[in-house]
Design an enzyme around this catalytic site. Structure first.
Site, PDB file in Angstrom:
ATOM      1  N   GLY A  25       0.806  -1.226   0.000  1.00  0.00           N
ATOM      2  CA  GLY A  25       0.000   0.000   0.000  1.00  0.00           C
ATOM      3  C   GLY A  25       0.832   1.265   0.000  1.00  0.00           C
ATOM      4  O   GLY A  25       2.025   1.231  -0.300  1.00  0.00           O
ATOM      5  N   GLY A  30       6.061   4.437  -8.205  1.00  0.00           N
ATOM      6  CA  GLY A  30       6.761   3.142  -8.309  1.00  0.00           C
ATOM      7  C   GLY A  30       5.753   2.003  -8.424  1.00  0.00           C
ATOM      8  O   GLY A  30       5.861   1.140  -9.310  1.00  0.00           O
ATOM      9  N   HIS A  31       4.760   1.995  -7.542  1.00  0.00           N
ATOM     10  CA  HIS A  31       3.712   0.967  -7.624  1.00  0.00           C
ATOM     11  C   HIS A  31       2.942   1.091  -8.938  1.00  0.00           C
ATOM     12  O   HIS A  31       2.613   0.086  -9.578  1.00  0.00           O
ATOM     13  CB  HIS A  31       2.717   1.121  -6.464  1.00  0.00           C
ATOM     14  CG  HIS A  31       3.331   0.982  -5.101  1.00  0.00           C
ATOM     15  ND1 HIS A  31       3.612   2.060  -4.295  1.00  0.00           N
ATOM     16  CD2 HIS A  31       3.736  -0.108  -4.412  1.00  0.00           C
ATOM     17  CE1 HIS A  31       4.142   1.635  -3.160  1.00  0.00           C
ATOM     18  NE2 HIS A  31       4.233   0.326  -3.195  1.00  0.00           N
ATOM     19  N   GLN A  55       7.318  -9.661   7.887  1.00  0.00           N
ATOM     20  CA  GLN A  55       8.556  -9.113   7.338  1.00  0.00           C
ATOM     21  C   GLN A  55       9.046  -7.880   8.094  1.00  0.00           C
ATOM     22  O   GLN A  55      10.019  -7.248   7.684  1.00  0.00           O
ATOM     23  CB  GLN A  55       8.422  -8.849   5.840  1.00  0.00           C
ATOM     24  CG  GLN A  55       7.522  -7.696   5.466  1.00  0.00           C
ATOM     25  CD  GLN A  55       7.302  -7.655   3.963  1.00  0.00           C
ATOM     26  OE1 GLN A  55       6.686  -8.547   3.380  1.00  0.00           O
ATOM     27  NE2 GLN A  55       7.818  -6.622   3.299  1.00  0.00           N
ATOM     28  N   GLY A 141       9.800  -4.305  -8.003  1.00  0.00           N
ATOM     29  CA  GLY A 141      10.643  -3.157  -8.320  1.00  0.00           C
ATOM     30  C   GLY A 141      12.117  -3.454  -8.086  1.00  0.00           C
ATOM     31  O   GLY A 141      12.472  -4.101  -7.092  1.00  0.00           O
ATOM     32  N   GLN A 147      15.460  -8.322  -2.567  1.00  0.00           N
ATOM     33  CA  GLN A 147      14.166  -9.014  -2.580  1.00  0.00           C
ATOM     34  C   GLN A 147      14.003  -9.775  -3.897  1.00  0.00           C
ATOM     35  O   GLN A 147      13.598 -10.945  -3.914  1.00  0.00           O
ATOM     36  CB  GLN A 147      13.046  -7.990  -2.409  1.00  0.00           C
ATOM     37  CG  GLN A 147      11.670  -8.482  -2.729  1.00  0.00           C
ATOM     38  CD  GLN A 147      10.609  -7.485  -2.288  1.00  0.00           C
ATOM     39  OE1 GLN A 147      10.318  -7.389  -1.105  1.00  0.00           O
ATOM     40  NE2 GLN A 147      10.052  -6.752  -3.215  1.00  0.00           N
ATOM     41  N   SER A 182       7.402   4.773   0.435  1.00  0.00           N
ATOM     42  CA  SER A 182       6.355   5.220   1.362  1.00  0.00           C
ATOM     43  C   SER A 182       6.982   5.923   2.567  1.00  0.00           C
ATOM     44  O   SER A 182       6.336   6.731   3.222  1.00  0.00           O
ATOM     45  CB  SER A 182       5.539   4.023   1.827  1.00  0.00           C
ATOM     46  OG  SER A 182       6.395   3.103   2.447  1.00  0.00           O
ATOM     47  N   ARG A 183       8.245   5.629   2.843  1.00  0.00           N
ATOM     48  CA  ARG A 183       8.903   6.229   4.011  1.00  0.00           C
ATOM     49  C   ARG A 183       9.305   7.688   3.773  1.00  0.00           C
ATOM     50  O   ARG A 183       9.544   8.424   4.731  1.00  0.00           O
ATOM     51  CB  ARG A 183      10.140   5.421   4.394  1.00  0.00           C
ATOM     52  CG  ARG A 183       9.795   4.019   4.850  1.00  0.00           C
ATOM     53  CD  ARG A 183      10.955   3.307   5.509  1.00  0.00           C
ATOM     54  NE  ARG A 183      10.498   2.202   6.315  1.00  0.00           N
ATOM     55  CZ  ARG A 183      10.340   0.957   5.883  1.00  0.00           C
ATOM     56  NH1 ARG A 183      10.621   0.666   4.639  1.00  0.00           N
ATOM     57  NH2 ARG A 183       9.903   0.018   6.682  1.00  0.00           N
TER      58      ARG A 183
HETATM   59  P1  AMP Z   1       5.971  -2.154  -1.153  1.00  0.00           P
HETATM   60  O1  AMP Z   1       4.542  -1.760  -1.205  1.00  0.00           O
HETATM   61  O2  AMP Z   1       6.876  -1.095  -0.613  1.00  0.00           O
HETATM   62  O3  AMP Z   1       6.191  -3.522  -0.558  1.00  0.00           O
HETATM   63  O4  AMP Z   1       6.430  -2.289  -2.658  1.00  0.00           O
HETATM   64  C1  AMP Z   1       5.695  -3.070  -3.573  1.00  0.00           C
HETATM   65  C2  AMP Z   1       6.509  -3.212  -4.824  1.00  0.00           C
HETATM   66  O5  AMP Z   1       6.779  -1.915  -5.367  1.00  0.00           O
HETATM   67  C3  AMP Z   1       7.869  -3.887  -4.577  1.00  0.00           C
HETATM   68  O6  AMP Z   1       8.129  -4.807  -5.627  1.00  0.00           O
HETATM   69  C4  AMP Z   1       8.822  -2.728  -4.620  1.00  0.00           C
HETATM   70  O7  AMP Z   1      10.120  -3.093  -5.060  1.00  0.00           O
HETATM   71  C5  AMP Z   1       8.149  -1.818  -5.634  1.00  0.00           C
HETATM   72  N1  AMP Z   1       8.624  -0.438  -5.469  1.00  0.00           N
HETATM   73  C6  AMP Z   1       8.683   0.271  -4.308  1.00  0.00           C
HETATM   74  N2  AMP Z   1       9.240   1.476  -4.537  1.00  0.00           N
HETATM   75  C7  AMP Z   1       9.543   1.521  -5.855  1.00  0.00           C
HETATM   76  C8  AMP Z   1      10.144   2.502  -6.709  1.00  0.00           C
HETATM   77  N3  AMP Z   1      10.538   3.679  -6.245  1.00  0.00           N
HETATM   78  N4  AMP Z   1      10.297   2.181  -8.018  1.00  0.00           N
HETATM   79  C9  AMP Z   1       9.893   0.986  -8.498  1.00  0.00           C
HETATM   80  N5  AMP Z   1       9.318   0.038  -7.757  1.00  0.00           N
HETATM   81  C10 AMP Z   1       9.147   0.296  -6.451  1.00  0.00           C
END
Ligand code: AMP
Length: 255
Positions: A25, A30-31, A55, A141, A147, A182-183
């Site tokens: 979320g 990026g998402h 995690q 990503g 990961q 998100s941070r």
């Molecule tokens: P998260 O919601 O943070 O677990 O991220 C979900 C997916 O989005 C993971 O595969 C992340 O690697 C990808 N992701 C997060 N930040 C970015 C970004 N800045 N660019 C591309 N993918 C991203």
């Protein structure tokens, strides 16, 4: 777009070639890049929205993880997600849960050294999501390079590659170079200015130069990791916010 809460409802919504985007979320560009790629390549796009407690090593980090399902659902729908699987914790970790995936070597070092148990939680939830959603393609990503490495190894070792392709999309950055996360929302303007040393250091694609440029920050690690592709990766702390980033290296960058 349908929002599903249970494995059963999610299963019932599946048809044709499925693209899965696992997320926690707090959606940003990026998402959205993952949703767009999944939309282009699959008949049905499923995104999971689940802040996976397994995690998080640190209870405070889990507690303050941003959660706004209504805002995320609007973004997911706008960007072509067909099914948003947003289960409660008990749906995925019912009482008595005790089976975990360990990807022994790939989990070690870098993030694995600073976040014990993190990749065990990631690998386990991803395998569960793959089993529930049975995607033809799953989208991740490059931002989380280790990961990807852990999941690639798991997919090969457990023979998931017969049905599933991992698709890895480039890191999306803000105009100032900071990788979207998100941070980032929690960074004050001063902290954000300090955090910009991270992408600047990595952009040199040179380990020694990167170390110099990060000297003023609280650095967990800065290393060349022999991933596919190899990356220059770093993690830093700016106040109580931990940021990770990496850049893929070409042949000439590694000498
Ligand atoms: P998260 O919601 O943070 O677990 O991220 C979900 C997916 O989005 C993971 O595969 C992340 O690697 C990808 N992701 C997060 N930040 C970015 C970004 N800045 N660019 C591309 N993918 C991203």
């Amino acid at each position: 777009m349908r929002i599903t809460r249970t494995i059963e409802e999610t299963r019932a919504a599946l048809h044709g070639e499925v693209g899965l985007v696992p997320t926690m979320g707090a959606y940003h560009a990026g998402h959205i890049s993952l949703f767009a790629a999944a939309r282009k390549e699959n008949g049905l796009v499923v995104a999971s929205l689940f802040v996976n407690p397994a995690q998080f090593g640190d209870a405070a980090d889990l507690a303050r993880y941003p959660r706004d399902e209504a805002a995320d659902a609007a973004i997911a729908e706008e960007h072509g997600v067909d099914v948003l699987f947003a289960p409660p914790v008990e749906e995925l970790y019912p009482p008595g849960f005790e089976t975990w995936v360990e990807v022994e070597r790939a989990m070690q070092g870098l993030e694995g050294s600073f976040r014990p148990g993190h990749f065990r939680g990631v690998a386990t939830i991803c395998l569960k999501l793959f089993n529930i959603v049975r995607p033809r393609r799953a989208y991740f990503g490059q931002k989380d390079a280790q990961q990807v490495e852990v999941l690639r190894r798991m997919v090969r070792d457990l023979n998931l590659e017969l049905d599933l392709e991992l698709r890895v999309l480039p890191t999306v950055r803000d105009a100032d170079g900071l990788a979207l996360s998100s941070r980032n929302a929690r960074l004050s303007p001063d902290a954000r200015a300090a955090a910009l040393a991270l992408p600047r250091a990595l952009a040199t694609k040179d380990l020694a130069r990167a170390r110099e440029l990060l000297a003023g920050l609280d650095v967990d690690y800065v290393e060349i990791a022999p991933f596919d592709p190899p990356v220059l990766a770093a993690a830093v702390r700016v106040g109580d916010i931990r940021l990770i980033d990496n850049v893929p290296l070409d042949e000439g960058d590694r000498s």
